[in-house]
Design a protein around this motif. Structure first.
Motif, PDB file in Angstrom:
ATOM      1  N   LYS A  93       5.313   5.121  -3.020  1.00 42.35           N
ATOM      2  CA  LYS A  93       4.274   5.872  -3.701  1.00 42.35           C
ATOM      3  C   LYS A  93       3.788   5.066  -4.914  1.00 42.35           C
ATOM      4  CE  LYS A  93       6.718  10.180  -2.610  1.00 42.35           C
ATOM      5  NZ  LYS A  93       7.328  11.408  -3.191  1.00 42.35           N
ATOM      6  N   PRO A  94       2.593   5.332  -5.387  1.00 39.11           N
ATOM      7  CA  PRO A  94       2.126   4.631  -6.597  1.00 39.11           C
ATOM      8  C   PRO A  94       3.078   4.780  -7.771  1.00 39.11           C
ATOM      9  CG  PRO A  94       0.298   5.712  -5.518  1.00 39.11           C
ATOM     10  CD  PRO A  94       1.532   6.151  -4.785  1.00 39.11           C
ATOM     11  N   GLU A  95       3.737   5.907  -7.864  1.00 34.87           N
ATOM     12  CA  GLU A  95       4.673   6.117  -8.975  1.00 34.87           C
ATOM     13  C   GLU A  95       5.958   5.313  -8.857  1.00 34.87           C
ATOM     14  OE1 GLU A  95       3.203   8.460  -7.076  1.00 34.87           O
ATOM     15  OE2 GLU A  95       4.557  10.170  -6.721  1.00 34.87           O
ATOM     16  N   ASP A  96       6.142   4.612  -7.743  1.00 32.04           N
ATOM     17  CA  ASP A  96       7.265   3.689  -7.614  1.00 32.04           C
ATOM     18  C   ASP A  96       6.954   2.328  -8.237  1.00 32.04           C
ATOM     19  OD1 ASP A  96       7.745   5.014  -4.324  1.00 32.04           O
ATOM     20  OD2 ASP A  96       8.964   5.442  -6.098  1.00 32.04           O
ATOM     21  N   THR A  97       5.724   2.141  -8.685  1.00 32.96           N
ATOM     22  CA  THR A  97       5.345   0.890  -9.328  1.00 32.96           C
ATOM     23  C   THR A  97       6.167   0.672 -10.594  1.00 32.96           C
ATOM     24  OG1 THR A  97       3.093   0.952  -8.450  1.00 32.96           O
ATOM     25  CG2 THR A  97       3.460  -0.334 -10.459  1.00 32.96           C
ATOM     26  N   SER A 122       8.253   4.571   2.500  1.00 34.14           N
ATOM     27  CA  SER A 122       7.325   5.624   2.056  1.00 34.14           C
ATOM     28  C   SER A 122       6.992   5.475   0.579  1.00 34.14           C
ATOM     29  CB  SER A 122       7.935   7.006   2.327  1.00 34.14           C
ATOM     30  OG  SER A 122       8.235   7.173   3.694  1.00 34.14           O
ATOM     31  N   VAL A 127       2.675  -0.573  -6.058  1.00 35.81           N
ATOM     32  CA  VAL A 127       2.231   0.240  -4.922  1.00 35.81           C
ATOM     33  C   VAL A 127       0.813   0.703  -5.221  1.00 35.81           C
ATOM     34  CG1 VAL A 127       2.736   2.198  -3.428  1.00 35.81           C
ATOM     35  CG2 VAL A 127       4.608   0.985  -4.584  1.00 35.81           C
ATOM     36  N   SER A 128      -0.124   0.163  -4.477  1.00 32.55           N
ATOM     37  CA  SER A 128      -1.527   0.442  -4.757  1.00 32.55           C
ATOM     38  C   SER A 128      -2.372   0.155  -3.531  1.00 32.55           C
ATOM     39  CB  SER A 128      -2.006  -0.410  -5.931  1.00 32.55           C
ATOM     40  OG  SER A 128      -3.396  -0.234  -6.144  1.00 32.55           O
ATOM     41  N   SER A 129      -3.435   0.927  -3.383  1.00 31.21           N
ATOM     42  CA  SER A 129      -4.378   0.683  -2.292  1.00 31.21           C
ATOM     43  C   SER A 129      -5.506  -0.229  -2.772  1.00 31.21           C
ATOM     44  CB  SER A 129      -4.930   1.997  -1.762  1.00 31.21           C
ATOM     45  OG  SER A 129      -5.500   2.751  -2.809  1.00 31.21           O
ATOM     46  N   GLN A 186       0.826  -1.197   0.000  1.00 33.96           N
ATOM     47  CA  GLN A 186       0.000   0.000   0.000  1.00 33.96           C
ATOM     48  C   GLN A 186       0.863   1.251   0.000  1.00 33.96           C
ATOM     49  OE1 GLN A 186      -2.680  -0.272   3.343  1.00 33.96           O
ATOM     50  NE2 GLN A 186      -4.129  -1.553   2.196  1.00 33.96           N
ATOM     51  N   PRO A 187       0.346   2.351  -0.497  1.00 34.98           N
ATOM     52  CA  PRO A 187       1.098   3.614  -0.431  1.00 34.98           C
ATOM     53  C   PRO A 187       1.512   3.921   1.008  1.00 34.98           C
ATOM     54  CG  PRO A 187      -0.787   3.848  -1.884  1.00 34.98           C
ATOM     55  CD  PRO A 187      -0.928   2.505  -1.236  1.00 34.98           C
TER      56      PRO A 187
END
Length: 116
Positions: A87-91, A85, A114-116, A13-14
């Motif tokens: 973030k979705p952009e780390d996917t 920490s 990285v996603s909720s 998760q983020p």
């Protein structure tokens, strides 16, 4: 032959954390600088972090500085990427790299989502 095997990826998760490991073999690890790259869908592969052979010098992409930490254990031929920490952009697919080994110096890659 050179082998780089990544592990530790997955879904988080983020705001969460993951630790990626890369087990190296087939070359003299303790004299080799190492790097982590990543490639997101539709984007070019980018350098995330690098570390010198003895671990004294590290460099980070601006987008991960302060959140990611690269380290190595030369006794275990392993390089680690601690990611906090997130973030979705780390996917992306994350790749371990031995820059002095040419085309053979890449792992197969491991997915980090990285996603909720």
């Amino acid at each position: 032959q050179v082998q780089l095997v990544e592990s530790g990826g997955g879904l988080v998760q983020p705001g969460g954390s993951l630790t990626l490991s890369c087990a190296a073999s087939g070359f003299t690890f303790k004299t080799s600088p190492m790097s982590w790259y990543r490639q997101a869908p539709g984007k070019e592969r980018e350098l995330v972090a690098s570390i010198s052979s003895l671990g004294r010098n590290t460099n980070y992409a601006a987008s991960v500085r302060g959140r990611f930490t690269i380290s190595r254990d030369n006794a275990k031929n392993t390089v680690i990427l601690q990611m906090n920490s997130l973030k979705p952009e780390d996917t992306a697919v994350y790749y371990c790299n031995a820059p002095n080994r040419g085309p053979s110096g890449w792992g197969q890659g491991i997915q980090v989502t990285v996603s909720s």
